[in-house]
Scaffold this motif. Structure first.
Motif, PDB file in Angstrom:
ATOM      1  N   GLY A 172      -5.820   2.618   3.044  1.00  0.00           N
ATOM      2  CA  GLY A 172      -4.515   2.509   2.404  1.00  0.00           C
ATOM      3  C   GLY A 172      -4.704   2.178   0.936  1.00  0.00           C
ATOM      4  N   PHE A 173      -4.049   2.928   0.067  1.00  0.00           N
ATOM      5  CA  PHE A 173      -4.214   2.750  -1.373  1.00  0.00           C
ATOM      6  C   PHE A 173      -3.333   1.621  -1.894  1.00  0.00           C
ATOM      7  CE2 PHE A 173      -5.226   7.190  -0.532  1.00  0.00           C
ATOM      8  CZ  PHE A 173      -6.526   7.198  -0.978  1.00  0.00           C
ATOM      9  N   PRO A 174      -3.907   0.721  -2.696  1.00  0.00           N
ATOM     10  CA  PRO A 174      -3.143  -0.425  -3.188  1.00  0.00           C
ATOM     11  C   PRO A 174      -2.107  -0.025  -4.237  1.00  0.00           C
ATOM     12  CG  PRO A 174      -5.319  -0.421  -4.167  1.00  0.00           C
ATOM     13  CD  PRO A 174      -5.281   0.705  -3.173  1.00  0.00           C
ATOM     14  N   ASN A 175      -0.872  -0.323  -3.941  1.00  0.00           N
ATOM     15  CA  ASN A 175       0.201  -0.156  -4.916  1.00  0.00           C
ATOM     16  C   ASN A 175       0.401  -1.506  -5.608  1.00  0.00           C
ATOM     17  OD1 ASN A 175       2.332   0.931  -6.363  1.00  0.00           O
ATOM     18  ND2 ASN A 175       3.806   0.544  -4.753  1.00  0.00           N
ATOM     19  N   ASN A 176       0.964  -2.467  -4.896  1.00  0.00           N
ATOM     20  CA  ASN A 176       1.111  -3.820  -5.453  1.00  0.00           C
ATOM     21  C   ASN A 176       0.139  -4.809  -4.824  1.00  0.00           C
ATOM     22  OD1 ASN A 176       3.142  -2.856  -7.070  1.00  0.00           O
ATOM     23  ND2 ASN A 176       4.790  -3.644  -5.818  1.00  0.00           N
ATOM     24  N   SER A 177      -0.654  -4.365  -3.883  1.00  0.00           N
ATOM     25  CA  SER A 177      -1.663  -5.223  -3.259  1.00  0.00           C
ATOM     26  C   SER A 177      -2.883  -5.319  -4.164  1.00  0.00           C
ATOM     27  CB  SER A 177      -2.077  -4.644  -1.909  1.00  0.00           C
ATOM     28  OG  SER A 177      -3.105  -5.407  -1.340  1.00  0.00           O
ATOM     29  N   ASP A 178      -3.628  -6.390  -4.005  1.00  0.00           N
ATOM     30  CA  ASP A 178      -4.873  -6.557  -4.754  1.00  0.00           C
ATOM     31  C   ASP A 178      -6.081  -6.114  -3.940  1.00  0.00           C
ATOM     32  OD1 ASP A 178      -3.692  -7.579  -7.077  1.00  0.00           O
ATOM     33  OD2 ASP A 178      -3.657  -9.598  -6.255  1.00  0.00           O
ATOM     34  N   SER A 179      -5.847  -5.384  -2.847  1.00  0.00           N
ATOM     35  CA  SER A 179      -6.954  -4.956  -1.998  1.00  0.00           C
ATOM     36  C   SER A 179      -6.661  -3.598  -1.365  1.00  0.00           C
ATOM     37  CB  SER A 179      -7.202  -5.991  -0.904  1.00  0.00           C
ATOM     38  OG  SER A 179      -6.046  -6.136  -0.112  1.00  0.00           O
ATOM     39  N   LEU A 180      -7.728  -2.912  -0.963  1.00  0.00           N
ATOM     40  CA  LEU A 180      -7.603  -1.702  -0.164  1.00  0.00           C
ATOM     41  C   LEU A 180      -7.333  -2.118   1.272  1.00  0.00           C
ATOM     42  CD1 LEU A 180     -10.803   0.233  -1.281  1.00  0.00           C
ATOM     43  CD2 LEU A 180      -8.469   0.809  -1.885  1.00  0.00           C
ATOM     44  N   LEU A 181      -6.567  -1.330   1.975  1.00  0.00           N
ATOM     45  CA  LEU A 181      -6.343  -1.546   3.395  1.00  0.00           C
ATOM     46  C   LEU A 181      -7.300  -0.638   4.164  1.00  0.00           C
ATOM     47  CD1 LEU A 181      -4.488  -2.805   5.618  1.00  0.00           C
ATOM     48  CD2 LEU A 181      -3.198  -0.669   5.495  1.00  0.00           C
ATOM     49  N   TRP A 201       0.847  -1.189   0.000  1.00  0.00           N
ATOM     50  CA  TRP A 201       0.000   0.000   0.000  1.00  0.00           C
ATOM     51  C   TRP A 201       0.881   1.236   0.000  1.00  0.00           C
ATOM     52  CZ3 TRP A 201      -1.075  -4.160   3.284  1.00  0.00           C
ATOM     53  CH2 TRP A 201      -2.176  -4.911   2.901  1.00  0.00           C
ATOM     54  N   HIS A 202       0.412   2.269  -0.680  1.00  0.00           N
ATOM     55  CA  HIS A 202       1.205   3.487  -0.805  1.00  0.00           C
ATOM     56  C   HIS A 202       0.342   4.682  -0.392  1.00  0.00           C
ATOM     57  CE1 HIS A 202       4.164   6.280  -2.111  1.00  0.00           C
ATOM     58  NE2 HIS A 202       3.528   6.657  -3.184  1.00  0.00           N
ATOM     59  N   GLY A 203       0.580   5.172   0.797  1.00  0.00           N
ATOM     60  CA  GLY A 203      -0.166   6.324   1.272  1.00  0.00           C
ATOM     61  C   GLY A 203      -1.562   5.959   1.734  1.00  0.00           C
ATOM     62  N   GLY A 204      -2.207   6.893   2.370  1.00  0.00           N
ATOM     63  CA  GLY A 204      -3.540   6.641   2.883  1.00  0.00           C
ATOM     64  C   GLY A 204      -4.344   7.915   2.997  1.00  0.00           C
ATOM     65  N   LEU A 205      -5.575   7.743   3.462  1.00  0.00           N
ATOM     66  CA  LEU A 205      -6.504   8.849   3.575  1.00  0.00           C
ATOM     67  C   LEU A 205      -7.374   8.622   4.809  1.00  0.00           C
ATOM     68  CD1 LEU A 205      -7.713  11.374   2.072  1.00  0.00           C
ATOM     69  CD2 LEU A 205      -9.296   9.781   1.008  1.00  0.00           C
ATOM     70  N   VAL A 206      -7.549   9.668   5.603  1.00  0.00           N
ATOM     71  CA  VAL A 206      -8.436   9.609   6.763  1.00  0.00           C
ATOM     72  C   VAL A 206      -9.847   9.940   6.291  1.00  0.00           C
ATOM     73  CG1 VAL A 206      -8.941  10.607   9.022  1.00  0.00           C
ATOM     74  CG2 VAL A 206      -6.567  10.322   8.291  1.00  0.00           C
ATOM     75  N   ILE A 207     -10.812   9.084   6.640  1.00  0.00           N
ATOM     76  CA  ILE A 207     -12.199   9.305   6.222  1.00  0.00           C
ATOM     77  C   ILE A 207     -13.129   9.167   7.429  1.00  0.00           C
ATOM     78  CG2 ILE A 207     -11.776   8.545   3.852  1.00  0.00           C
ATOM     79  CD1 ILE A 207     -13.237   5.912   4.609  1.00  0.00           C
ATOM     80  N   TYR A 235      -2.143   2.279  -7.629  1.00  0.00           N
ATOM     81  CA  TYR A 235      -2.494   3.635  -7.206  1.00  0.00           C
ATOM     82  C   TYR A 235      -1.401   4.174  -6.289  1.00  0.00           C
ATOM     83  CZ  TYR A 235      -7.031   2.090  -8.840  1.00  0.00           C
ATOM     84  OH  TYR A 235      -8.040   1.594  -9.607  1.00  0.00           O
ATOM     85  N   LEU A 236      -1.189   5.463  -6.334  1.00  0.00           N
ATOM     86  CA  LEU A 236      -0.180   6.081  -5.491  1.00  0.00           C
ATOM     87  C   LEU A 236      -0.779   7.162  -4.598  1.00  0.00           C
ATOM     88  CD1 LEU A 236       2.797   6.314  -7.999  1.00  0.00           C
ATOM     89  CD2 LEU A 236       2.390   4.613  -6.215  1.00  0.00           C
ATOM     90  N   GLY A 237      -2.089   7.156  -4.430  1.00  0.00           N
ATOM     91  CA  GLY A 237      -2.748   8.126  -3.565  1.00  0.00           C
ATOM     92  C   GLY A 237      -4.185   8.320  -3.962  1.00  0.00           C
ATOM     93  N   GLY A 238      -4.849   9.224  -3.276  1.00  0.00           N
ATOM     94  CA  GLY A 238      -6.259   9.505  -3.545  1.00  0.00           C
ATOM     95  C   GLY A 238      -6.689  10.743  -2.779  1.00  0.00           C
ATOM     96  N   ALA A 239      -7.953  11.066  -2.889  1.00  0.00           N
ATOM     97  CA  ALA A 239      -8.504  12.245  -2.220  1.00  0.00           C
ATOM     98  C   ALA A 239      -9.934  11.966  -1.824  1.00  0.00           C
ATOM     99  CB  ALA A 239      -8.440  13.449  -3.150  1.00  0.00           C
ATOM    100  N   SER A 240     -10.414  12.728  -0.863  1.00  0.00           N
ATOM    101  CA  SER A 240     -11.793  12.619  -0.415  1.00  0.00           C
ATOM    102  C   SER A 240     -12.599  13.767  -1.022  1.00  0.00           C
ATOM    103  CB  SER A 240     -11.836  12.697   1.112  1.00  0.00           C
ATOM    104  OG  SER A 240     -13.141  12.558   1.579  1.00  0.00           O
TER     105      SER A 240
END
Length: 110
Positions: free
Chosen positions: A59-68, A45-51, A101-106
């Motif tokens: 946690g955004f999936p970089n090489n994972s096949d799932s969201l954390l 996972w690469h980076g994350g977002l508080v929601i 993915y390398l990030g995201g936004a709310s």
């Protein structure tokens, strides 16, 4: 960097670690949530977002096949999704399920 949850603790998204780092600045302690359950290495996972007002961290999936997902209120860590949903970008030929993915936004609606 770390992400601050509704409990005031700082959380570290595991890229290569096998659990989520939790730092409590009040008690000055560190723990690892879900230690040993997330697998080693692979830049998962690469980076994350508080929601949800700090009650969850994604946690955004970089090489994972799932969201954390870190559920702050329940104190649990789990994953959502699989390789049928989360695929590599078209630039990855052949598809090797990496660098998603390398990030995201709310958005304003949460």
């Amino acid at each position: 960097g770390g992400l601050v949850g509704a409990d005031g603790c700082i959380y570290g998204i595991p890229q290569n670690a096998d659990g989520v780092l939790k730092i409590d600045p009040v008690t000055q302690t560190c723990t690892v949530l879900a230690e040993g359950t997330l697998g080693d290495g692979m830049w998962k996972w690469h980076g994350g977002l508080v929601i949800n007002k700090g009650s969850r961290i994604i946690g955004f999936p970089n090489n994972s096949d799932s969201l954390l997902v870190v559920d702050i209120k329940e104190g649990r860590v789990f994953t959502v999704g699989d390789d049928t949903v989360l695929k590599s970008g078209r630039h990855r030929i052949p598809q090797d399920r990496r660098y998603k993915y390398l990030g995201g936004a709310s958005t304003l609606d949460g």
